[in-house]
Design a protein around this motif. Structure first.
Motif, mmCIF file in Angstrom:
data_model
loop_
_atom_site.group_PDB
_atom_site.id
_atom_site.type_symbol
_atom_site.label_atom_id
_atom_site.label_comp_id
_atom_site.label_asym_id
_atom_site.label_seq_id
_atom_site.Cartn_x
_atom_site.Cartn_y
_atom_site.Cartn_z
ATOM 1 N N VAL A 516 0.818 -1.193 -0.018
ATOM 2 C CA VAL A 516 0.120 -0.015 0.214
ATOM 3 C C VAL A 516 0.890 1.322 -0.102
ATOM 4 C CG1 VAL A 516 -1.677 1.346 1.239
ATOM 5 C CG2 VAL A 516 -1.951 -1.196 1.069
ATOM 6 N N GLU A 517 2.013 1.114 0.588
ATOM 7 C CA GLU A 517 2.858 2.557 0.725
ATOM 8 C C GLU A 517 3.487 2.812 -0.588
ATOM 9 O OE1 GLU A 517 5.741 1.151 3.567
ATOM 10 O OE2 GLU A 517 4.617 1.742 5.485
ATOM 11 N N SER A 518 3.492 1.497 -1.598
ATOM 12 C CA SER A 518 4.113 1.845 -2.879
ATOM 13 C C SER A 518 3.210 2.424 -3.692
ATOM 14 C CB SER A 518 4.774 0.422 -3.100
ATOM 15 O OG SER A 518 5.782 0.276 -2.225
ATOM 16 N N LEU A 519 2.036 2.470 -3.313
ATOM 17 C CA LEU A 519 0.982 2.908 -4.554
ATOM 18 C C LEU A 519 0.953 4.236 -4.567
ATOM 19 C CD1 LEU A 519 -2.047 0.520 -3.631
ATOM 20 C CD2 LEU A 519 -0.491 0.506 -5.703
ATOM 21 N N PRO A 520 1.041 4.870 -5.711
ATOM 22 C CA PRO A 520 0.928 6.201 -6.006
ATOM 23 C C PRO A 520 -0.533 6.854 -5.791
ATOM 24 C CG PRO A 520 1.039 5.133 -8.353
ATOM 25 C CD PRO A 520 1.118 4.283 -7.254
ATOM 26 N N ASP A 521 -0.307 8.238 -5.541
ATOM 27 C CA ASP A 521 -1.737 8.866 -5.208
ATOM 28 C C ASP A 521 -2.439 8.740 -6.621
ATOM 29 O OD1 ASP A 521 -0.889 9.775 -2.826
ATOM 30 O OD2 ASP A 521 -0.390 11.656 -3.623
ATOM 31 N N GLY A 522 -3.856 8.473 -6.338
ATOM 32 C CA GLY A 522 -4.721 8.205 -7.596
ATOM 33 C C GLY A 522 -4.836 6.796 -8.036
ATOM 34 N N ALA A 523 -4.028 5.887 -7.591
ATOM 35 C CA ALA A 523 -3.979 4.767 -8.075
ATOM 36 C C ALA A 523 -5.147 3.771 -7.206
ATOM 37 C CB ALA A 523 -2.695 3.902 -7.762
ATOM 38 N N ARG A 524 -5.766 2.699 -8.007
ATOM 39 C CA ARG A 524 -6.742 2.041 -7.561
ATOM 40 C C ARG A 524 -6.232 0.651 -6.982
ATOM 41 N NH1 ARG A 524 -9.600 6.377 -7.336
ATOM 42 N NH2 ARG A 524 -11.634 6.067 -7.860
ATOM 43 N N LEU A 525 -6.813 -0.015 -5.937
ATOM 44 C CA LEU A 525 -6.302 -1.169 -5.458
ATOM 45 C C LEU A 525 -7.364 -2.248 -5.360
ATOM 46 C CD1 LEU A 525 -4.462 -3.139 -4.105
ATOM 47 C CD2 LEU A 525 -4.815 -1.886 -1.767
ATOM 48 N N VAL A 526 -7.290 -3.476 -5.676
ATOM 49 C CA VAL A 526 -8.425 -4.269 -5.821
ATOM 50 C C VAL A 526 -7.856 -5.445 -4.940
ATOM 51 C CG1 VAL A 526 -10.093 -5.987 -6.883
ATOM 52 C CG2 VAL A 526 -9.751 -3.788 -7.835
ATOM 53 N N LEU A 527 -8.452 -6.020 -3.813
ATOM 54 C CA LEU A 527 -7.927 -6.948 -3.111
ATOM 55 C C LEU A 527 -8.878 -8.259 -3.163
ATOM 56 C CD1 LEU A 527 -7.089 -5.369 0.312
ATOM 57 C CD2 LEU A 527 -5.377 -5.924 -1.648
ATOM 58 N N GLY A 528 -8.752 -9.261 -3.828
ATOM 59 C CA GLY A 528 -9.603 -10.294 -4.000
ATOM 60 C C GLY A 528 -9.224 -11.577 -3.502
ATOM 61 N N GLY A 529 -10.160 -12.415 -3.042
ATOM 62 C CA GLY A 529 -9.656 -13.606 -2.387
ATOM 63 C C GLY A 529 -11.010 -14.412 -1.950
ATOM 64 N N ASP A 530 -10.728 -15.452 -1.366
ATOM 65 C CA ASP A 530 -11.774 -16.518 -0.551
ATOM 66 C C ASP A 530 -11.774 -16.200 0.843
ATOM 67 O OD1 ASP A 530 -13.629 -18.366 0.192
ATOM 68 O OD2 ASP A 530 -12.950 -19.854 -1.492
ATOM 69 N N PRO A 531 -12.455 -15.670 1.642
ATOM 70 C CA PRO A 531 -12.458 -15.540 2.851
ATOM 71 C C PRO A 531 -12.658 -16.787 3.624
ATOM 72 C CG PRO A 531 -14.610 -14.494 1.866
ATOM 73 C CD PRO A 531 -13.743 -14.892 0.892
ATOM 74 N N GLY A 532 -13.233 -17.848 3.048
ATOM 75 C CA GLY A 532 -13.153 -19.255 3.788
ATOM 76 C C GLY A 532 -12.146 -19.901 4.118
ATOM 77 N N GLN A 533 -10.744 -19.417 3.442
ATOM 78 C CA GLN A 533 -9.466 -20.317 3.547
ATOM 79 C C GLN A 533 -8.884 -19.795 4.749
ATOM 80 O OE1 GLN A 533 -7.127 -20.701 0.106
ATOM 81 N NE2 GLN A 533 -8.681 -20.602 -1.530
ATOM 82 N N LEU A 534 -7.698 -20.687 4.929
ATOM 83 C CA LEU A 534 -6.619 -20.402 5.915
ATOM 84 C C LEU A 534 -6.248 -18.848 5.936
ATOM 85 C CD1 LEU A 534 -4.966 -23.788 6.248
ATOM 86 C CD2 LEU A 534 -6.541 -22.698 8.029
ATOM 87 N N GLY A 535 -5.697 -18.217 7.054
ATOM 88 C CA GLY A 535 -5.478 -17.024 6.769
ATOM 89 C C GLY A 535 -3.947 -17.119 6.602
ATOM 90 N N PRO A 536 -3.286 -15.995 6.696
ATOM 91 C CA PRO A 536 -1.770 -15.684 6.403
ATOM 92 C C PRO A 536 -0.902 -16.358 7.167
ATOM 93 C CG PRO A 536 -2.734 -13.651 7.183
ATOM 94 C CD PRO A 536 -3.809 -14.356 6.941
ATOM 95 N N ALA A 537 0.304 -16.618 6.817
ATOM 96 C CA ALA A 537 1.439 -17.118 7.695
ATOM 97 C C ALA A 537 1.767 -16.173 8.719
ATOM 98 C CB ALA A 537 2.622 -17.899 6.960
ATOM 99 N N GLY A 538 1.875 -15.066 8.200
ATOM 100 C CA GLY A 538 2.443 -14.112 9.050
ATOM 101 C C GLY A 538 1.458 -13.346 9.951
#
Length: 792
Positions: A516-538
């Motif tokens: 997110v820090e690396s996105l320039p002003d005005g850029a769009r971000l789409v986060l896609g995924g399946d919320p039923g899956q296991l969460g991140p390792a970190g």
């Protein structure tokens, strides 16, 4: 692993999948009872079947697996996040969760890196990120009306990385005070450095090398004086940096930064090295115990911990005054304290929670006494390491900036508008949810962006998925490392208009912050995924927190996953283990009586039944089980599968050319591959088309055989056929997210080697997974409420 020569045994580290190794998923008792056949049933009586419809004639010792058992939801099973049992060894993918910020964990490398020309790839990457973060911080400072993320923790991105490095090189831990005898520890396995590269195979293979010999020699001398295992020296240098010897002499409890080292071992080492000039209340020891407790919580996915849990851990390690020790640690910056949000329904320390009230809290959050002196708040308190606190602050800052972005009318000109393109025209941050088939919807945004003359990148978590999506797709690791994707401007921002991140539930808070820090002003971000899956390792649960916060639009896909496997997995996602029609033997249940039979039947399926009946070769069939240890864990299964599919003496660290492997360039990140050859330089691998050479002394820390994986390792990967092994001695590890993730790794065919009896439907129906303790949701809500940002 080589037996120790001196010192107490190291305690088991929590593994990089976000749990402890010897967890409830690793049981030694044999399973019992057998449910029935073909598709997963809701307590219905069925009969066993191999994919080819017949028992193995070539295996006269194959057991009679006919029979049935009813399955009922009354079976009680525990959550898959359980404490580890003592006595386990560190695993290649089970080292403490220390990947660099770009990978969602700690790097495990101290700040004392090698001199120029001798930097490891991981250290060079961190140095590059340090420079990048400074540019990002400058850009954010120059931007009008910056978002204030918090009075105390509003430092720049460069300060975030500095805090990360400071914790890593200053980590302390110790525990139950001084065992009577001081025998030396087992050699400690190292936390693997991160290796990344562009998607095309490089001309020269990446080399994973060990630490500098002179630093290792200096640490050996210190370990010898402290009567600790000298064989652990490379691991110590990996964890503490090139100045590790000096660091240990100043503070012996920093030995706890090394994967696999437990409090008893660190106490024994400190007692000998300091000649008894220390005690159980030594500030270095108590600070180390606090950091250790917070790091262990991060391995479970939590970015913050109730202070009551930390105080209990201190009391259990004979700290004389836990309250005073905690207050001192917060005052010294060892941990940061935050008042909890009683209105947050996800906050485990809300009004009903029993959280200790401590007098330590960040500046600016206290009240004033009658004399005018500032005091800390009284109330429930959450504790966090500064690396995670700052990462969440920075991520909340960036996400709030995106959520407040105004309309972009360019997206209104798309030739064939969809729900996603209409959402992007109005919002800078959009969430997309759905199963495997639904991934095509956000991925198609890259083509829509091109038609508008915009630059778009699709980021995924595996090389396999990147190749399947086409040239616009890159891996998250390669994007963060600068090995793929767009270039950056002079301020360090990516030159793009749209970033689509698939498999977003795999994002931990630290890599998400860097993205997110690396996105320039005005850029769009789409986060896609399946919320039923296991969460991140970190640490962190970014996708879940965003879904719950309601600060941006959520587009739910209506595309169902196809076929019997898709139907079965979709039902599991809503808590139902349904019986599905599988005329082409797409789903087959193979009941077994015990773990030994489970291993035998698994080998039969992979080597014979599935290739013959389904047409999927053994090298395209993946075995998935609940854990590494246990009678039907990955170790036992890989041993049996190697003996059948690629027998050999294992001349190089137990590996032979042709062996399937699971390579772990950083904790929590698994890359499948194959052994190509071995020579004096190390073990040469082909990892999804990328050549990698692992030095001899790094093989044990970064590799394991890969015919069988855990569901956490296999997440974000898919194979034409999958065999999921559910032995009866591992039922406590089952949960709905685990079953959903494991079953969903199959594209065409799923075989379930089933010895879990009623525990399987009970887990699917009643165990939704353990929520993580984070601050992101409340931070986002506060930021957008204060600035008048709208909620979706």
């Amino acid at each position: 692993m080589t037996a120790p020569s001196r010192g107490p045994h190291p305690e088991p580290p929590a593994d990089a999948e976000g749990r402890e190794p010897e967890a409830a998923e690793d049981r030694s008792a044999a399973g019992s009872g057998v449910p029935g056949e073909t598709p997963a049933a809701e307590g219905r009586e069925v009969r066993t079947a191999d994919p080819d419809g017949a028992r193995e004639e070539s295996a006269p010792d194959a057991p009679d697996v006919s029979g049935s058992a009813s399955e009922g939801p009354e079976a009680s099973v525990a959550s898959e996040k359980q404490p580890s049992e003592p006595g386990s060894e560190a695993e290649p993918d089970g080292s403490p969760e220390d990947p660099p910020a770009a990978e969602g964990g700690n790097s495990g490398n101290g700040d004392g890196g090698r001199e120029a020309g001798q930097l490891s790839e991981a250290q060079a990457e961190l140095a590059a990120q340090r420079e990048l973060r400074a540019k990002i911080a400058q850009r954010k400072a120059e931007r009008a009306g910056p978002v204030t993320a918090g009075e105390r923790l509003s430092g720049s991105a460069a300060e975030l990385l500095a805090a990360v490095r400071a914790v890593e090189r200053g980590e302390k831990s110790g525990s139950a005070f001084f065992p009577a005898a001081a025998a030396a520890a087992r050699p400690v396995e190292t936390a693997p450095p991160r290796v990344t590269g562009p998607r095309p195979a490089p001309e020269a293979p990446a080399v994973v090398a060990g630490p500098a010999p002179e630093a290792v020699a200096a640490v050996r001398a210190v370990l010898a004086r402290g009567r600790a295992s000298e064989e652990s020296a490379p691991a110590v240098v990996e964890a503490l940096g090139e100045r590790a010897a000096a660091v240990l002499q100043e503070d012996p409890w920093r030995l706890l930064a090394v994967p696999g080292v437990g409090p008893e071992q660190a106490d024994s080492f400190a007692q000998v090295l300091l000649a008894g000039d220390c005690g159980p209340g030594d500030p270095r020891r108590t600070a180390a115990l606090i950091v250790r407790e917070l790091e262990r919580a991060a391995l479970r996915g939590d970015t913050a911990v109730p202070s009551s849990a930390v105080l209990a851990a201190l009391a259990g390690r004979a700290v004389p005054d836990p309250d005073e020790a905690l207050e001192r640690a917060v005052a010294d910056g060892v941990a940061l304290a935050f008042p909890t949000d009683p209105a947050d329904p996800a906050d485990p320390t809300g009004p009903a929670g029993a959280v200790h009230e401590t007098g330590a809290a960040p500046a600016g959050e206290g009240t004033e006494d009658p004399d005018g002196d500032e005091e800390a708040p009284t109330g429930p308190v959450l504790l966090s390491l500064d690396r995670y606190a700052l990462a969440e602050e920075s991520l909340a800052d960036g996400l709030a900036r995106l959520a407040r972005s105004g309309p972009d009318t360019r997206w209104e000109s798309v030739a064939e508008p969809t729900e996603l393109t209409r959402a992007l025209a109005a919002h800078g941050l959009v969430l997309h949810t759905g199963g495997e088939a639904a991934r095509a919807e956000p991925a198609a945004l890259a083509g829509a962006a091109r038609s508008l003359g915009l630059t778009a990148v699709v980021a995924v978590h595996s090389e396999q998925a990147a190749r399947a999506l086409g040239p616009e797709a890159v891996t998250v690791a390669a994007l963060l490392a600068g090995a793929a994707g767009p270039g950056r401007d002079e301020d360090g921002a990516w030159a793009l208009d749209l970033l689509v991140v698939l498999d977003a539930p795999r994002l931990g808070v630290e890599p998400a912050a860097v993205l997110v820090e690396s996105l320039p002003d005005g850029a769009r971000l789409v986060l896609g995924g399946d919320p039923g899956q296991l969460g991140p390792a970190g640490a962190g649960d970014v996708f879940t927190d965003l879904l719950a916060s309601g600060v941006c639009p959520r587009i739910a896909s209506r595309i169902p996953d196809p076929g019997p496997v898709g139907e079965l997995v979709s039902g599991i996602g809503v808590g139902e283990l349904n019986q599905v029609e599988a005329p082409g033997k797409e789903v087959v249940i193979v009941p077994v009586r015990d773990a030994g039979e489970a291993v035998h039947r698994t080998v039969q399926l992979v080597a014979d039944s599935i290739p013959r009946a389904i047409g999927v070769p053994a090298d395209r069939t993946q075995v998935i089980t609940v854990a590494h240890h246990g009678s039907a864990g990955t170790r036992a299964l890989n041993t049996a599968l190697k003996a059948r599919l690629n027998p050999g003496p294992g001349r190089f660290g137990g590996y032979d050319p042709g062996d399937r492997i699971a390579y772990t360039p950083a904790p929590g990140r698994t890359v499948p591959g194959t052994v190509v050859s071995a020579d004096a330089a190390g073990l040469r691998l082909d990892c999804e088309g990328t050549a990698v050479t692992v030095a001899r002394d790094r093989v044990g820390a970064t590799l394991r055989h890969g015919w069988a994986l855990t569901a956490h390792q296999a997440a974000a990967l898919r194979w034409p056929a999958a065999v999921v092994v559910l032995p009866g001695d591992a039922v406590d590890a089952l949960s709905r997210p685990w079953v959903y993730t494991a079953f969903g790794r199959a594209e065409r065919h799923l075989s379930v080697v089933h010895g879990a009896e009623a525990a399987l439907p009970a887990a699917v129906a009643t165990i939704p997974g353990v929520p993580r303790t984070t601050r992101l949701r409340s931070l986002l809500t506060a930021l957008l409420s204060a600035s008048g940002g709208q909620e979706a």
